[in-house]
Enzyme design. Structure first.
Site, short mmCIF file in Angstrom:
data_model
loop_
_atom_site.label_atom_id
_atom_site.label_comp_id
_atom_site.label_asym_id
_atom_site.label_seq_id
_atom_site.Cartn_x
_atom_site.Cartn_y
_atom_site.Cartn_z
N GLU A 176 -0.52 1.89 -3.23
CA GLU A 176 -0.13 0.64 -2.15
C GLU A 176 -0.91 -0.52 -2.67
OE1 GLU A 176 -0.43 -0.29 2.45
OE2 GLU A 176 -0.98 1.59 1.85
N LYS A 199 4.26 1.93 -2.62
CA LYS A 199 4.15 1.40 -1.14
C LYS A 199 3.84 -0.15 -1.49
CE LYS A 199 2.39 1.93 3.60
NZ LYS A 199 1.97 2.39 4.71
#
Length: 343
Positions: free
Chosen positions: A177, A222
């Site tokens: 992420e 992500k």
């Protein structure tokens, strides 16, 4: 192990399903509870998460995985069932947030580095034993007059790659992420600057993942969507956000990655859903595009629940409605008028 990791990663981005981010830290969940006048205790946090995980319609039909905080992974429901087992019983994959948070970066004013690599191998072994089959590590990249710096992007990309390699070594799928924040100064954070920084960041991350021998088939990305900064005073159409986000992904993300689960990043519930729906409706892509939302999935449920056991059903209905809207977005079939229908 690689086949097993790939299998888990594909379950996490299953058709029409997405990931619930329920990994709020103690400080963050306290702020959420403060907003509804509920004291944040171990018991109330347990009750709230149990309410979500027992939302049968949402969990079975629209949720593929749940990111947990350390406390939650170790908690048991009121009847003694481990919360992770509730998630597994619904057909979703339990996951765990493993980073120690973003801290100020030395000699880089306004920038942050995510910490938590020390002892991570041992923690991952323990988390695997508790039922976690994927993990999450968030790096934050801020836009400013002279930000981000090369050092900030490289340091965070390197940490993400080290984390991802340790996860795969221990049979855990890493969610990678790298978030370009939406709150840069108004003068420098339009949608074009967000595109440039997102492209730079993702290229650096995949360079580091390659160097660390991370198997791309056994991970989930992500990222942020490409949007103008909240303080920029400018707006972008749904179509422009979709086009720029897809363009940056095509230029940076290898086709071997099975899926991309977007963060909402401060967007409104409906904006996050609309942007995801447009990308899936407008483009034929090599990866599954889905959601990994926290506040954008939970805000309505939190308000409906209000800390009262008699409101659990209402909270579950609100959660299921938002989960269904985002499921439709992941299939490219969401339409704005669906939001006006009763949950």
């Amino acid at each position: 192990m690689s086949e097993r990791l790939e299998e888990i990663a594909n379950r996490m981005v299953a058709e029409g399903k997405g990931i619930l981010a329920a990994d709020e830290s103690s400080g963050t969940i306290k702020k959420r509870f403060d907003s509804i006048g509920v004291e944040s205790t171990e018991e109330t946090r347990r009750d709230y998460r149990e309410m979500l995980f027992r939302a049968d319609d949402a969990m079975r039909n629209y949720i593929s995985g749940v990111i947990l905080f350390d406390e939650t992974l170790r908690q048991k429901a009121r009847d003694g069932t481990p919360l992770a087992e509730l998630i597994t019983a619904a057909g979703a994959v339990p996951g765990i947030k493993v980073d120690a948070g973003a801290k100020p970066m030395a000699l880089s004013p306004g920038e942050q580095i995510t910490e938590g690599l020390d002892g991570l191998r041992e923690r991952l072994k323990a988390y695997h034993g508790l039922g976690a089959r994927f993990a999450k590590w968030r790096a934050v990249i801020a836009i400013g007059d002279e930000r981000p710096s090369w050092n900030c992007i490289q340091a965070n990309a390197h940490a993400l790659a080290r984390y991802a390699a340790l996860c795969q070594e221990n049979g855990i799928v890493p969610i990678v992420e790298p978030e370009v924040l939406m709150d840069g100064p108004d003068s420098v954070h339009d949608i074009g600057r967000c595109y440039e920084v997102t492209e730079w960041t993702l290229n650096a991350v995949f360079d580091q993942l390659f160097d660390a021998n991370v198997q791309l088939e056994g991970m989930v990305l992500k990222p942020n969507m490409v949007v103008p900064g909240q303080k920029s005073g400018t707006k972008a159409s749904v179509e422009e956000v979709a086009e720029r986000t897809v363009r940056v992904l095509k230029s940076t993300v290898p086709a071997a990655v099975p899926g991309i689960a977007f963060l909402s990043g401060g967007q409104s519930d409906e904006d996050a859903t609309a942007h995801l729906a447009a990308m899936n409706a407008m483009y034929d892509l090599p990866w599954k595009l889905t959601f990994s939302y926290g506040r954008a999935l939970q805000a309505a449920a939190l308000r409906a629940w209000g800390g009262k056991s008699e409101n659990e059903r209402a909270g579950q209905q609100a959660f299921s409605h938002r989960a269904r809207m985002n499921s439709l977005a992941a299939l490219g079939s969401w339409k704005p008028d669906m939001e006006r229908q009763a949950a």
